[in-house]
Design a protein around this motif. Structure first.
Motif, PDB file in Angstrom:
ATOM      1  N   PRO A   1      11.150 -10.582  15.346  1.00  0.00           N
ATOM      2  CA  PRO A   1      12.549  -9.452  14.079  1.00  0.00           C
ATOM      3  C   PRO A   1      11.648  -9.173  13.825  1.00  0.00           C
ATOM      4  CG  PRO A   1      12.624 -12.247  14.573  1.00  0.00           C
ATOM      5  CD  PRO A   1      11.776 -11.862  15.052  1.00  0.00           C
ATOM      6  N   GLN A   2      11.767  -8.343  13.064  1.00  0.00           N
ATOM      7  CA  GLN A   2      11.302  -7.150  11.364  1.00  0.00           C
ATOM      8  C   GLN A   2      11.590  -6.986  10.897  1.00  0.00           C
ATOM      9  OE1 GLN A   2       7.535  -5.396  11.940  1.00  0.00           O
ATOM     10  NE2 GLN A   2       8.052  -6.677  14.180  1.00  0.00           N
ATOM     11  N   THR A   3      11.163  -7.035   9.300  1.00  0.00           N
ATOM     12  CA  THR A   3      11.762  -7.141   8.172  1.00  0.00           C
ATOM     13  C   THR A   3      11.551  -6.034   7.210  1.00  0.00           C
ATOM     14  OG1 THR A   3       9.802  -8.980   7.322  1.00  0.00           O
ATOM     15  CG2 THR A   3      11.999  -9.384   7.486  1.00  0.00           C
ATOM     16  N   THR A   4       9.870  -5.818   7.791  1.00  0.00           N
ATOM     17  CA  THR A   4       9.530  -4.681   7.440  1.00  0.00           C
ATOM     18  C   THR A   4       9.073  -3.821   8.996  1.00  0.00           C
ATOM     19  OG1 THR A   4       7.233  -5.322   8.062  1.00  0.00           O
ATOM     20  CG2 THR A   4       8.447  -5.647   5.234  1.00  0.00           C
ATOM     21  N   PRO A   5       8.646  -2.345   8.473  1.00  0.00           N
ATOM     22  CA  PRO A   5       8.597  -1.153  10.134  1.00  0.00           C
ATOM     23  C   PRO A   5       7.330  -1.923  10.710  1.00  0.00           C
ATOM     24  CG  PRO A   5       9.039   0.019   8.118  1.00  0.00           C
ATOM     25  CD  PRO A   5       8.562  -1.832   7.729  1.00  0.00           C
TER      26      PRO A   5
ATOM     27  N   PHE B   1      -1.597  -2.508   6.698  1.00  0.00           N
ATOM     28  CA  PHE B   1      -2.133  -1.731   5.402  1.00  0.00           C
ATOM     29  C   PHE B   1      -1.660  -3.526   4.708  1.00  0.00           C
ATOM     30  CE2 PHE B   1      -0.616   2.421   6.441  1.00  0.00           C
ATOM     31  CZ  PHE B   1       0.651   1.968   7.571  1.00  0.00           C
ATOM     32  N   ALA B   2      -2.558  -3.034   3.761  1.00  0.00           N
ATOM     33  CA  ALA B   2      -3.196  -4.429   3.278  1.00  0.00           C
ATOM     34  C   ALA B   2      -2.554  -4.087   1.374  1.00  0.00           C
ATOM     35  CB  ALA B   2      -4.406  -5.242   3.212  1.00  0.00           C
ATOM     36  N   HIS B   3      -2.310  -5.331   0.642  1.00  0.00           N
ATOM     37  CA  HIS B   3      -2.870  -4.734  -1.097  1.00  0.00           C
ATOM     38  C   HIS B   3      -4.536  -4.187  -1.440  1.00  0.00           C
ATOM     39  CE1 HIS B   3       0.519  -7.563  -1.035  1.00  0.00           C
ATOM     40  NE2 HIS B   3       0.746  -6.815  -1.568  1.00  0.00           N
ATOM     41  N   SER B   4      -4.758  -3.067  -1.575  1.00  0.00           N
ATOM     42  CA  SER B   4      -5.690  -3.090  -2.203  1.00  0.00           C
ATOM     43  C   SER B   4      -5.866  -3.765  -2.959  1.00  0.00           C
ATOM     44  CB  SER B   4      -5.918  -1.207  -3.278  1.00  0.00           C
ATOM     45  OG  SER B   4      -5.604  -0.407  -2.246  1.00  0.00           O
ATOM     46  N   ARG B   5      -5.805  -4.917  -3.696  1.00  0.00           N
ATOM     47  CA  ARG B   5      -6.467  -5.666  -4.243  1.00  0.00           C
ATOM     48  C   ARG B   5      -6.889  -6.482  -3.752  1.00  0.00           C
ATOM     49  NH1 ARG B   5      -0.463  -6.311  -5.269  1.00  0.00           N
ATOM     50  NH2 ARG B   5      -0.285  -8.354  -4.933  1.00  0.00           N
ATOM     51  N   CYS B   6      -6.461  -7.079  -2.025  1.00  0.00           N
ATOM     52  CA  CYS B   6      -7.003  -8.105  -1.286  1.00  0.00           C
ATOM     53  C   CYS B   6      -7.966  -7.602  -0.416  1.00  0.00           C
ATOM     54  CB  CYS B   6      -5.855  -8.391  -0.118  1.00  0.00           C
ATOM     55  SG  CYS B   6      -3.873  -9.049  -0.896  1.00  0.00           S
ATOM     56  N   ILE B   7      -8.366  -6.376   0.172  1.00  0.00           N
ATOM     57  CA  ILE B   7      -9.163  -6.076   0.434  1.00  0.00           C
ATOM     58  C   ILE B   7      -9.346  -4.210   0.437  1.00  0.00           C
ATOM     59  CG2 ILE B   7      -9.397  -7.147   2.211  1.00  0.00           C
ATOM     60  CD1 ILE B   7      -7.732  -6.363   3.933  1.00  0.00           C
ATOM     61  N   PRO B   8     -10.321  -4.055   0.857  1.00  0.00           N
ATOM     62  CA  PRO B   8     -10.238  -2.582   0.822  1.00  0.00           C
ATOM     63  C   PRO B   8     -10.213  -1.785   2.870  1.00  0.00           C
ATOM     64  CG  PRO B   8     -12.776  -2.943   1.298  1.00  0.00           C
ATOM     65  CD  PRO B   8     -11.829  -4.963   0.567  1.00  0.00           C
TER      66      PRO B   8
ATOM     67  N   THR C   1      -1.608  -6.897   5.326  1.00  0.00           N
ATOM     68  CA  THR C   1      -2.381  -8.583   6.512  1.00  0.00           C
ATOM     69  C   THR C   1      -3.371  -8.999   6.153  1.00  0.00           C
ATOM     70  OG1 THR C   1      -3.464  -7.753   8.291  1.00  0.00           O
ATOM     71  CG2 THR C   1      -4.442  -6.046   7.158  1.00  0.00           C
ATOM     72  N   HIS C   2      -3.286  -9.490   4.930  1.00  0.00           N
ATOM     73  CA  HIS C   2      -4.518 -10.410   4.420  1.00  0.00           C
ATOM     74  C   HIS C   2      -3.644 -11.539   3.776  1.00  0.00           C
ATOM     75  CE1 HIS C   2      -8.314 -11.235   2.598  1.00  0.00           C
ATOM     76  NE2 HIS C   2      -7.428 -11.644   1.428  1.00  0.00           N
ATOM     77  N   CYS C   3      -2.963 -10.859   3.221  1.00  0.00           N
ATOM     78  CA  CYS C   3      -1.810 -12.567   1.970  1.00  0.00           C
ATOM     79  C   CYS C   3      -0.882 -12.899   2.676  1.00  0.00           C
ATOM     80  CB  CYS C   3      -1.584 -11.643   0.865  1.00  0.00           C
ATOM     81  SG  CYS C   3      -0.418 -10.832  -0.054  1.00  0.00           S
ATOM     82  N   ARG C   4      -0.182 -11.683   4.279  1.00  0.00           N
ATOM     83  CA  ARG C   4       1.365 -11.777   4.262  1.00  0.00           C
ATOM     84  C   ARG C   4       2.370 -11.337   3.086  1.00  0.00           C
ATOM     85  NH1 ARG C   4      -0.635 -11.162   8.899  1.00  0.00           N
ATOM     86  NH2 ARG C   4      -1.543 -12.762  10.095  1.00  0.00           N
ATOM     87  N   ALA C   5       1.791 -10.966   2.021  1.00  0.00           N
ATOM     88  CA  ALA C   5       3.210 -10.930   1.055  1.00  0.00           C
ATOM     89  C   ALA C   5       4.103  -9.624   0.935  1.00  0.00           C
ATOM     90  CB  ALA C   5       2.707 -10.892  -0.510  1.00  0.00           C
ATOM     91  N   PRO C   6       4.847  -9.258   1.087  1.00  0.00           N
ATOM     92  CA  PRO C   6       5.347  -7.548   0.506  1.00  0.00           C
ATOM     93  C   PRO C   6       4.681  -6.898  -0.824  1.00  0.00           C
ATOM     94  CG  PRO C   6       7.157  -8.728   0.914  1.00  0.00           C
ATOM     95  CD  PRO C   6       5.771 -10.086   0.269  1.00  0.00           C
ATOM     96  N   GLY C   7       4.967  -5.726   0.346  1.00  0.00           N
ATOM     97  CA  GLY C   7       3.458  -4.533  -0.118  1.00  0.00           C
ATOM     98  C   GLY C   7       4.769  -3.346  -0.044  1.00  0.00           C
ATOM     99  N   ASP C   8       4.567  -2.088  -1.253  1.00  0.00           N
ATOM    100  CA  ASP C   8       5.187  -0.776  -1.269  1.00  0.00           C
ATOM    101  C   ASP C   8       4.157  -0.247  -2.141  1.00  0.00           C
ATOM    102  OD1 ASP C   8       6.746   1.161  -2.091  1.00  0.00           O
ATOM    103  OD2 ASP C   8       8.214  -0.454  -2.620  1.00  0.00           O
ATOM    104  N   VAL C   9       4.153   1.127  -0.990  1.00  0.00           N
ATOM    105  CA  VAL C   9       3.176   1.652  -0.703  1.00  0.00           C
ATOM    106  C   VAL C   9       3.405   3.228  -1.965  1.00  0.00           C
ATOM    107  CG1 VAL C   9       2.221   2.206   1.637  1.00  0.00           C
ATOM    108  CG2 VAL C   9       4.510   3.586   0.655  1.00  0.00           C
ATOM    109  N   THR C  10       5.026   2.779  -2.196  1.00  0.00           N
ATOM    110  CA  THR C  10       4.814   3.391  -3.571  1.00  0.00           C
ATOM    111  C   THR C  10       4.704   2.954  -4.934  1.00  0.00           C
ATOM    112  OG1 THR C  10       7.622   3.068  -2.885  1.00  0.00           O
ATOM    113  CG2 THR C  10       6.785   4.793  -2.126  1.00  0.00           C
TER     114      THR C  10
ATOM    115  N   ALA D   1       3.368   6.622   7.401  1.00  0.00           N
ATOM    116  CA  ALA D   1       3.029   5.946   7.126  1.00  0.00           C
ATOM    117  C   ALA D   1       4.290   5.200   6.270  1.00  0.00           C
ATOM    118  CB  ALA D   1       2.594   6.194   5.368  1.00  0.00           C
ATOM    119  N   PRO D   2       4.852   3.691   6.175  1.00  0.00           N
ATOM    120  CA  PRO D   2       6.155   2.880   5.830  1.00  0.00           C
ATOM    121  C   PRO D   2       6.598   2.813   4.510  1.00  0.00           C
ATOM    122  CG  PRO D   2       4.742   1.074   6.553  1.00  0.00           C
ATOM    123  CD  PRO D   2       3.936   2.856   6.945  1.00  0.00           C
TER     124      PRO D   2
END
Length: 289
Positions: free
Chosen positions: A93-97, A64-71, A36-45, A29-30
């Motif tokens: 161009p990739q800003t995240t993996p 990957f998606a914020h759990s607050r956005c979708i399950p 994938t839902h709101c397009r905003a950056p997320g951080d698994v840590t 996992a990155p």
């Protein structure tokens, strides 16, 4: 550092226990991702993160998606649409993996097939040119119901020609009556929200409109309408659909509404179709992201 990752049972069943464990321990996992839902950056840590597996016939993409956005969930997508998304990810161009791609397990659901819309039969019983369903996205306001005064995501569906029943040679248009038989309700006033229709749903994937799904006879769902390629929607439309978890679908026979250049003109045409008893509709739950 621990990873705050949720892998649902259905996602685990598709990718296998070993891969699910590697995700949970952070091996594959990155640290950072674009939701994938709101397009905003997320951080698994730092925040709870859901795994979302988009599954085609031979390909699957784990996002990957914020759990607050979708399950965490599995979303069936047409194979060609999924391959197009993979190409877009690899070429951009990739800003995240980049998201991971997997071959799905044999039990992965097949992509729903588009259902041809048959027009009435012509002389000699030969089918005329098939009608094509036109789908327009827009926002609609209702004055009653739990979303009174709040813009709601809506789809307006109108075929390009008359839609007949199989074997019917009368030339009559049965498009609206067939939808009523499926549970859609007559809409006489667009200000009033139509009936809710469980079993049907609107499929969004990766922020784009993919299909309108209906219940299958043997269980599950099939595509009643499927886009040849994913349809882009406005941020306002996507926001309304995802926040409310549903989409209002309206449908009318060919020539009732037409292609309108502005949303106010579309609403005026819908109001006219409703007054003439030509408009049907239903509230469909949103599937996917």
């Amino acid at each position: 550092m621990p990873r705050l990752i949720d892998v649902s049972d259905e996602v685990r069943a598709e990718i296998g226990d070993d891969e699910a464990d590697r995700l949970l321990t952070g091996v594959t996992a990155p640290d950072r991702y674009d939701c994938t839902h709101c397009r905003a950056p997320g951080d698994v840590t730092q925040e709870s993160t859901a795994t979302v597996l988009f599954v085609g016939e031979e390909t699957a993409v784990l996002a990957f998606a914020h759990s607050r956005c979708i399950p965490s969930q599995v979303v069936p997508v047409a194979e060609e649409q999924l391959l197009g998304a993979v190409r877009s990810i690899s070429e951009a161009p990739q800003t995240t993996p980049p998201q991971a791609a997997y071959a799905p397990a044999p039990s992965a659901p097949a992509a729903p097939a588009a259902l041809p819309q048959r027009g009435p039969q012509g002389p000699g019983g030969q089918p005329q040119q098939a009608a094509v369903l036109g789908v327009t996205c827009g926002l609609v306001l209702s004055q009653t119901g739990r979303y009174a005064g709040i813009p709601r995501a809506a789809l307006v569906v109108e075929p390009t020609g008359a839609v007949g029943r199989p074997g019917d040679e009368s030339g009559q248009d049965h498009f609206a009556p067939m939808l009523v038989e499926q549970g859609f309700g007559q809409v006489f006033d667009v200000e009033q929200p139509p009936v809710e229709l469980p079993g049907w749903s609107v499929l969004m994937a990766m922020g784009q409109l993919h299909a309108i799904l209906q219940p299958a006879k043997g269980g599950g769902t099939i595509a009643w309408w499927q886009a040849h390629q994913p349809l882009q929607v406005t941020d306002a439309w996507r926001s309304a659909a995802t926040q409310q978890g549903e989409v209002v679908m309206y449908a009318a026979p060919a020539g009732s509404i037409g292609r309108q250049p502005r949303e106010d003109l579309l609403r005026s045409a819908m109001d006219s179709a409703a007054r003439h008893g030509l408009l049907v509709g239903a509230v469909l739950p949103l599937a996917g992201t």
